[in-house]
Scaffold this active site. Structure first.
Site, PDB file in Angstrom:
ATOM      1  N   CYS A   2     -12.015  34.253 -20.164  1.00 38.86           N
ATOM      2  CA  CYS A   2     -12.544  35.527 -19.690  1.00 38.86           C
ATOM      3  C   CYS A   2     -11.743  35.982 -18.475  1.00 38.86           C
ATOM      4  CB  CYS A   2     -14.009  35.495 -19.317  1.00 38.86           C
ATOM      5  SG  CYS A   2     -15.092  35.079 -20.679  1.00 38.86           S
ATOM      6  N   ARG A  27      -6.562  35.081 -21.117  1.00 40.54           N
ATOM      7  CA  ARG A  27      -7.750  34.309 -20.744  1.00 40.54           C
ATOM      8  C   ARG A  27      -8.879  34.432 -21.768  1.00 40.54           C
ATOM      9  NH1 ARG A  27      -7.554  33.192 -15.091  1.00 40.54           N
ATOM     10  NH2 ARG A  27      -9.772  32.809 -15.106  1.00 40.54           N
ATOM     11  N   TRP A  74     -13.769  35.561 -23.854  1.00 41.73           N
ATOM     12  CA  TRP A  74     -13.623  34.406 -24.761  1.00 41.73           C
ATOM     13  C   TRP A  74     -15.048  33.912 -24.943  1.00 41.73           C
ATOM     14  CZ3 TRP A  74     -14.749  29.172 -24.931  1.00 41.73           C
ATOM     15  CH2 TRP A  74     -14.047  28.414 -25.883  1.00 41.73           C
ATOM     16  N   ASN A 100     -17.504  35.437 -15.750  1.00 40.28           N
ATOM     17  CA  ASN A 100     -16.567  34.444 -16.292  1.00 40.28           C
ATOM     18  C   ASN A 100     -17.133  33.067 -15.966  1.00 40.28           C
ATOM     19  OD1 ASN A 100     -14.370  32.901 -17.036  1.00 40.28           O
ATOM     20  ND2 ASN A 100     -13.221  33.319 -15.168  1.00 40.28           N
ATOM     21  N   GLY A 101     -17.343  32.241 -16.996  1.00 39.02           N
ATOM     22  CA  GLY A 101     -17.939  30.915 -16.765  1.00 39.02           C
ATOM     23  C   GLY A 101     -19.272  30.836 -17.479  1.00 39.02           C
ATOM     24  N   GLU A 483       2.051  15.648 -27.276  1.00 35.13           N
ATOM     25  CA  GLU A 483       2.269  17.014 -26.802  1.00 35.13           C
ATOM     26  C   GLU A 483       2.901  17.881 -27.907  1.00 35.13           C
ATOM     27  OE1 GLU A 483       1.262  18.838 -24.600  1.00 35.13           O
ATOM     28  OE2 GLU A 483       2.705  20.456 -24.394  1.00 35.13           O
ATOM     29  N   LYS A 487       1.265  21.234 -29.598  1.00 36.30           N
ATOM     30  CA  LYS A 487       1.938  22.537 -29.660  1.00 36.30           C
ATOM     31  C   LYS A 487       1.891  23.089 -31.080  1.00 36.30           C
ATOM     32  CE  LYS A 487       1.941  23.325 -26.354  1.00 36.30           C
ATOM     33  NZ  LYS A 487       1.613  22.658 -25.180  1.00 36.30           N
ATOM     34  N   GLU A 490      -1.644  24.259 -32.005  1.00 32.03           N
ATOM     35  CA  GLU A 490      -2.070  25.456 -31.270  1.00 32.03           C
ATOM     36  C   GLU A 490      -1.479  26.729 -31.831  1.00 32.03           C
ATOM     37  OE1 GLU A 490      -0.739  23.972 -27.335  1.00 32.03           O
ATOM     38  OE2 GLU A 490      -2.490  25.035 -26.635  1.00 32.03           O
ATOM     39  N   HIS A 506      -1.268   0.585 -38.153  1.00 32.57           N
ATOM     40  CA  HIS A 506      -2.624   0.023 -38.142  1.00 32.57           C
ATOM     41  C   HIS A 506      -3.647   0.950 -38.789  1.00 32.57           C
ATOM     42  CE1 HIS A 506      -1.347  -3.404 -35.779  1.00 32.57           C
ATOM     43  NE2 HIS A 506      -0.691  -2.572 -34.984  1.00 32.57           N
ATOM     44  N   LYS A 605      -6.252  30.660 -22.312  1.00 29.34           N
ATOM     45  CA  LYS A 605      -5.380  29.841 -21.474  1.00 29.34           C
ATOM     46  C   LYS A 605      -6.130  29.077 -20.392  1.00 29.34           C
ATOM     47  CE  LYS A 605      -0.874  29.628 -19.638  1.00 29.34           C
ATOM     48  NZ  LYS A 605      -0.455  28.621 -20.613  1.00 29.34           N
TER      49      LYS A 605
END
Ligand code: F6R
Length: 610
Positions: A2, A27, A74, A100-101, A483, A487, A490, A506, A605
């Site tokens: 947000c 955001r 968001w 926001n939150g 990582e 990527k 995402e 394993h 983000k």
């Protein structure tokens, strides 16, 4: 998660707010809205979808007002539709709010509001919040300022909200209960407040960050109050250094690609900032904790996502350079027993506003741990919380998938680990010097890796239709494998798993068949021979293999289906180079699959909810 933009000044607020919202869109981008005060009334405009949908819907309207608040969402509570989009108004239509939150105790507040005959049009905790304020205001006949001063600490959870009161209409009030809000002052008494400092560029010349636990009256005087003591605080105004061009894509088709290519410069700037500049020199910043560092028996790292992967790489840095074990915890899984009083905690966060990280760091601080933060956003919540705040100099990272923030975090971590090693008598000053010299050469080597871009674009064509990928590595190659997989997930929405190559046999090896490609990090370090064995195990099961290597060995070229060659460097520095082809691979696959690369579905983000 947000974005908020609030304006007050002599100009029409709408174009300024919409531009600021576009810069904040990373955001959250599932719905957006604006409230404008035209001198008589407030008018709310909202739309589901991206900010462009809101903008389009405004074409035939004539949005007017010199005071306004905008929001890009968001979704957390309630689906992403127009009703749940912000701003929200109170039942009596007096207050309008963006948020926001999350308000964690919204259920209890909802019940007490229902008992007071309130009804709700949507499903958000933000609508509860605006009505909670309106109810307290009406019951006690308070100004908005006094309502927030007296009641905001009853709200649980981390959030930032900005409210307009139609009965005191020439100001806006912003309250920070644990997030980020930056307030900028420009010419002609213009004030713009945004969730991200970058969104202020071009409109204001001075900026202050509204610290958690404070509120601001946003008008020409811009007064700030502490929510606990209710006392007025003196804001610290700083010159805003950013220029608006750093927020543009320039010649690149996407921010992600631009940011991948900016890594050379970002790393150099971070080294320069932490090792040379006198005010921020790492040694100077850490000096007050030198005794603590020499006596440490372990370090705890707290982070999420890509930043957590940087922490996992740093485990190797601290082990090898400072003889220090590192426990790298997901912030959301942090347990108070993970640290004790006097322990050293390193909190890594690009945005500095990740709620999980802030929560865990606050717990560690309450226990008495010393907090070092590594962050890319000056003045963000985490920098306010830390005992030592070290800044990376990646510049604004706008693509939702983190790239240059990651390699600059590695840079800061490498410098800290070697400094600790020197102070602990584990690394001679000369050895530290030569390591820093090698680090300074990394940007040049990254440039060489980037020359593989056309080849990686070709590989993406070859592998784009696979539905699953394994990423495998050992040692520092393991977090880089994770990582790389993150990527790909995402930005391309393809399922990928990053595994320790040794652990693969394993269980996960059961997945291997001709349709499941594996990307190997196969650098010439102590793990090389074992990695080749793991590669052969995959090959024996008809798996396709892409290897990233600096080896001149002919075997890997023979066994792997495709090879990306990178330059050699000290084994500890490999992560800086091996991650680059993985970022490019994810980018090109996503490009071919036609996804929204800079704003992938469901993501945001800055994750400001727990
Ligand atoms: C991945 C990504 C996220 C973030 C994570 C933590 O590309 O960007 O995994 O790394 O949400 O964010 P920060 O570093 O801002 O705390």
């Amino acid at each position: 998660m947000c974005g908020i933009a609030a304006y007050i000044g002599q100009k029409n607020a709408y174009p300024i707010i919409i531009e600021a919202l576009k810069r904040l869109e990373y955001r959250g981008y599932d719905s957006a809205g604006i409230v404008l005060y035209d001198g008589k009334n407030t008018k709310i405009y909202k739309e589901a979808g991206a900010i462009s949908c809101l903008e389009k819907s405004m074409d035939q309207k004539n949005p007017i007002g010199k005071i306004g608040i905008g929001h890009t969402r968001w979704a957390t509570h309630g689906v992403a539709n127009t009703i749940n989009a912000h701003p929200h108004h109170s039942q009596n239509k007096r207050l309008t709010l963006v948020h926001n939150g999350t308000v964690l105790n919204h259920h209890l507040l909802r019940e007490s509001l229902l008992a007071d005959d309130f009804h709700f049009y949507g499903e958000t905790d933000s609508e509860i919040l605006v009505n909670f304020l309106a109810n307290q205001q009406a019951k006690e006949n308070l100004s908005l300022l006094d309502t927030i001063l007296q009641h905001s600490l009853k709200l649980e959870g981390r959030s930032v909200f900005v409210v307009h009161d139609l009965e005191d209409p020439n100001k806006i009030i912003a309250c920070n209960l644990g997030g980020d809000l930056f307030i900028g002052k420009g010419k002609d008494k213009q004030i713009l407040a945004c969730s991200d400092k970058n969104a202020l560029a071009g409109y204001v010349d001075q900026v202050t960050s509204l610290a958690p636990g404070t509120l601001a009256i946003i008008d020409a005087d811009c007064q700030i109050f502490d929510l606990n003591s209710k006392l007025k605080l003196k804001p610290e105004w700083k010159k805003l250094k950013l220029n608006a061009e750093s927020l543009e894509k320039g010649a690149y088709p996407h921010f992600m690609l631009k940011e991948i290519f900016e890594q050379e410069e970002a790393i150099s700037k971070t080294i320069e900032h932490l090792s040379k500049s006198s005010n921020y020199k790492l040694e100077k910043m850490l000096e007050p904790y030198r005794r603590t560092i020499t006596r440490l028996r372990k370090i705890t790292i707290i982070a999420c996502g890509t930043s957590w992967h940087a922490g996992l790489v740093a485990k190797h840095f601290f082990n090898e350079l400072a003889d220090l074990p590192v426990y790298c915890e997901y912030a959301s899984e942090f347990m108070p027993t993970d640290v004790g009083a006097g322990d050293l905690v390193i909190a890594i966060s690009q945005s500095g506003s990740t709620a999980d990280t802030l929560q865990a760091v606050q717990s560690a601080k309450d226990i008495g741990a010393v907090i070092i933060s590594i962050c890319n956003v000056e003045g963000s919540a985490i920098t306010n919380l830390a005992d030592v705040s070290l800044l990376t100099k990646a510049g604004p990272e706008i693509g939702v998938a983190s790239t240059k923030a990651f390699t600059t975090q590695l840079t800061a971590l490498f410098l800290i680990a070697s400094q600790c090693g020197e102070w602990r008598g584990y690394l001679s000053p000369n050895r530290k010097k030569s390591l820093w010299k090698e680090l300074k050469n990394i940007p040049l080597k990254i440039n060489e890796v980037l020359r593989n871009n056309p080849k990686i674009a070709e590989l993406a064509k070859k592998y784009q239709s696979a539905n699953n990928f394994l990423y495998l590595g050992r040692g520092t190659g393991f977090p880089i494998a994770m990582e790389g997989a993150l990527k790909l997930k995402e930005v391309s929405y393809i399922h990928a798993e990053g595994l320790s190559a040794g652990e693969m046999k394993h269980g996960s090896i059961a997945l291997i068949d001709k349709n499941m490609p594996s990307l190997f990090i196969a650098t010439e370090d102590e793990h090389y021979d074992k990695i080749i064995n793991n590669l052969l195990e995959i090959k024996a099961r008809n798996g396709k293999i892409i290897a990233i290597t600096d080896s001149l060995d002919t075997q890997i070229k023979k066994e792997a289906d495709d090879v990306i060659v990178i330059p050699s460097c000290s084994p500890l520095l490999y992560p800086f180079l091996t991650v680059i082809p993985l970022q490019l691979f994810a980018y090109h696959v996503a490009l071919l699959r036609g996804t929204n690369i800079d704003k992938p579905r469901n993501l945001a983000k800055s994750v400001t909810v727990e």
